[in-house]
Design an enzyme around this catalytic site. Structure first.
Site, PDB file in Angstrom:
ATOM      1  N   HIS A 142       0.831  -1.208   0.000  1.00 50.48           N
ATOM      2  CA  HIS A 142       0.000   0.000   0.000  1.00 50.48           C
ATOM      3  C   HIS A 142       0.867   1.260   0.000  1.00 50.48           C
ATOM      4  O   HIS A 142       0.678   2.163  -0.820  1.00 50.48           O
ATOM      5  CB  HIS A 142      -0.905  -0.016   1.232  1.00 50.48           C
ATOM      6  CG  HIS A 142      -1.682   1.237   1.441  1.00 50.48           C
ATOM      7  ND1 HIS A 142      -2.993   1.395   1.064  1.00 50.48           N
ATOM      8  CD2 HIS A 142      -1.320   2.426   2.013  1.00 50.48           C
ATOM      9  CE1 HIS A 142      -3.403   2.601   1.376  1.00 50.48           C
ATOM     10  NE2 HIS A 142      -2.405   3.256   1.966  1.00 50.48           N
ATOM     11  N   GLU A 143       1.837   1.312   0.911  1.00 53.53           N
ATOM     12  CA  GLU A 143       2.667   2.514   1.030  1.00 53.53           C
ATOM     13  C   GLU A 143       3.554   2.705  -0.201  1.00 53.53           C
ATOM     14  O   GLU A 143       3.745   3.832  -0.680  1.00 53.53           O
ATOM     15  CB  GLU A 143       3.516   2.444   2.302  1.00 53.53           C
ATOM     16  CG  GLU A 143       2.713   2.365   3.597  1.00 53.53           C
ATOM     17  CD  GLU A 143       1.750   3.521   3.780  1.00 53.53           C
ATOM     18  OE1 GLU A 143       1.994   4.614   3.215  1.00 53.53           O
ATOM     19  OE2 GLU A 143       0.748   3.350   4.494  1.00 53.53           O
ATOM     20  N   HIS A 146       1.646   4.351  -3.032  1.00 56.30           N
ATOM     21  CA  HIS A 146       1.550   5.812  -2.963  1.00 56.30           C
ATOM     22  C   HIS A 146       2.740   6.452  -3.671  1.00 56.30           C
ATOM     23  O   HIS A 146       2.591   7.448  -4.399  1.00 56.30           O
ATOM     24  CB  HIS A 146       1.542   6.269  -1.500  1.00 56.30           C
ATOM     25  CG  HIS A 146       0.202   6.177  -0.829  1.00 56.30           C
ATOM     26  ND1 HIS A 146      -0.948   6.702  -1.377  1.00 56.30           N
ATOM     27  CD2 HIS A 146      -0.160   5.629   0.362  1.00 56.30           C
ATOM     28  CE1 HIS A 146      -1.963   6.490  -0.555  1.00 56.30           C
ATOM     29  NE2 HIS A 146      -1.515   5.834   0.511  1.00 56.30           N
ATOM     30  N   GLU A 201      -6.106   6.701  -1.523  1.00 48.49           N
ATOM     31  CA  GLU A 201      -6.049   5.572  -0.610  1.00 48.49           C
ATOM     32  C   GLU A 201      -6.589   4.305  -1.255  1.00 48.49           C
ATOM     33  O   GLU A 201      -6.031   3.212  -1.087  1.00 48.49           O
ATOM     34  CB  GLU A 201      -6.828   5.889   0.669  1.00 48.49           C
ATOM     35  CG  GLU A 201      -6.187   6.944   1.546  1.00 48.49           C
ATOM     36  CD  GLU A 201      -4.813   6.533   2.025  1.00 48.49           C
ATOM     37  OE1 GLU A 201      -4.660   5.391   2.483  1.00 48.49           O
ATOM     38  OE2 GLU A 201      -3.890   7.356   1.932  1.00 48.49           O
TER      39      GLU A 201
END
Length: 278
Positions: A142-143, A146, A201
């Site tokens: 997820h990070e 980004h 997100e």
């Protein structure tokens, strides 16, 4: 009047931006066009991230909390070493990034990946949630997503153009509607910037699910992760006024996307037959 001000401010966002797609779409089909300021380059954001990350490392080092748990640091870096090579599916240039992976001893339930591949995990999120390797991989994916999607640069571009738009409206009207500037700012925040952040997100959730699956980490761990996060949270703001989707929305969306990446996981898992089940 509110509609007029909102329309003028929003229409002013377009000048000075270019529409780009920072990544390939992958099997999960992330292909939204992104609005980036022509005055804010990828290199500029990378440089800012590098400086900020180094300051964070220096501060943590001075306190003796940087990578102080050697076993945890090795665990997080092992997971990163499997996920990072998968980034080339979305961005071939990511293989040339100067990736760094560190762990800070802190009670915070947090982790991040800055532009250019600067990863930090806080021990609190691993310890308090009793995360498995598969769940750590979901957070890391997820990070990293980004950073791949350059969401920080996109948000900076939005904020920059927002200020230009408000200043431009004041000049165009000779200050006649300056009393409405606070209202216009609030409308922009709720009507544009917060939903845009929720979209970031959701993109990171989806891409992260694919990255982890390609590295041989269980897609179902994304669901158990957010179930743990929901249990640990003391309450969330209404989704409409939040920069993050609600935990329940995340869980439902991720459950719906697992079938798209299941075959990727099945293929990758065969490469890691000795991976400890957790």
């Amino acid at each position: 009047m509110k509609k007029l001000i909102s329309a003028v401010v929003l229409s002013a966002l377009l000048p000075g931006c270019q529409q780009v797609n920072t990544t390939e779409s992958g099997v999960t089909q992330i292909n939204r066009k992104q609005s980036m300021s022509v005055l804010l380059s990828e290199q500029q954001v990378d440089n800012m991230a590098r400086q900020s990350y180094q300051e964070t490392l220096n501060k943590a080092q001075s306190k003796g909390v940087l990578n102080s748990d050697k076993q945890m640091t090795a665990r997080v870096r092992t997971i990163a070493n499997r996920i990072i090579p998968q980034t080339s599916v979305f961005r071939p240039d990511a293989s040339k990034w100067q990736w760094e992976v560190n762990v800070e001893s802190s009670p915070e339930l947090n982790a991040y990946c800055m532009a250019g591949g600067k990863i930090m995990f806080y021990s609190g999120i691993i310890e308090k949630l009793k995360l498995t390797d598969d769940e750590i991989a979901q957070i890391m994916g997820h990070e990293i997503s980004h950073a791949l999607r350059e969401h920080s640069r996109e948000r900076m571009s939005s904020a920059y153009n927002k200020q230009l738009a408000i200043q431009g409206l004041s000049l165009l009207t000779g200050g006649k509607y300056d009393g409405y500037m606070g209202m216009a700012d609030e409308l922009m925040q709720v009507g544009y910037f917060l939903p845009n952040s929720r979209e970031h997100e959701s993109e990171a959730d989806t891409m992260g699910l694919e990255l982890a699956a390609r590295a041989g980490y269980k897609p179902q761990a994304a669901v158990s992760l957010w179930q743990k996060m929901a249990a640990a949270s003391k309450g969330q703001p209404a989704e409409f006024l939040s920069t993050h989707p609600s935990n329940q929305t995340r869980i439902q969306d991720l459950q719906a996307k697992i079938p798209a990446v299941q075959s990727l996981y099945d293929a990758a898992a065969r490469k890691y037959p000795n991976k400890k089940e957790n």
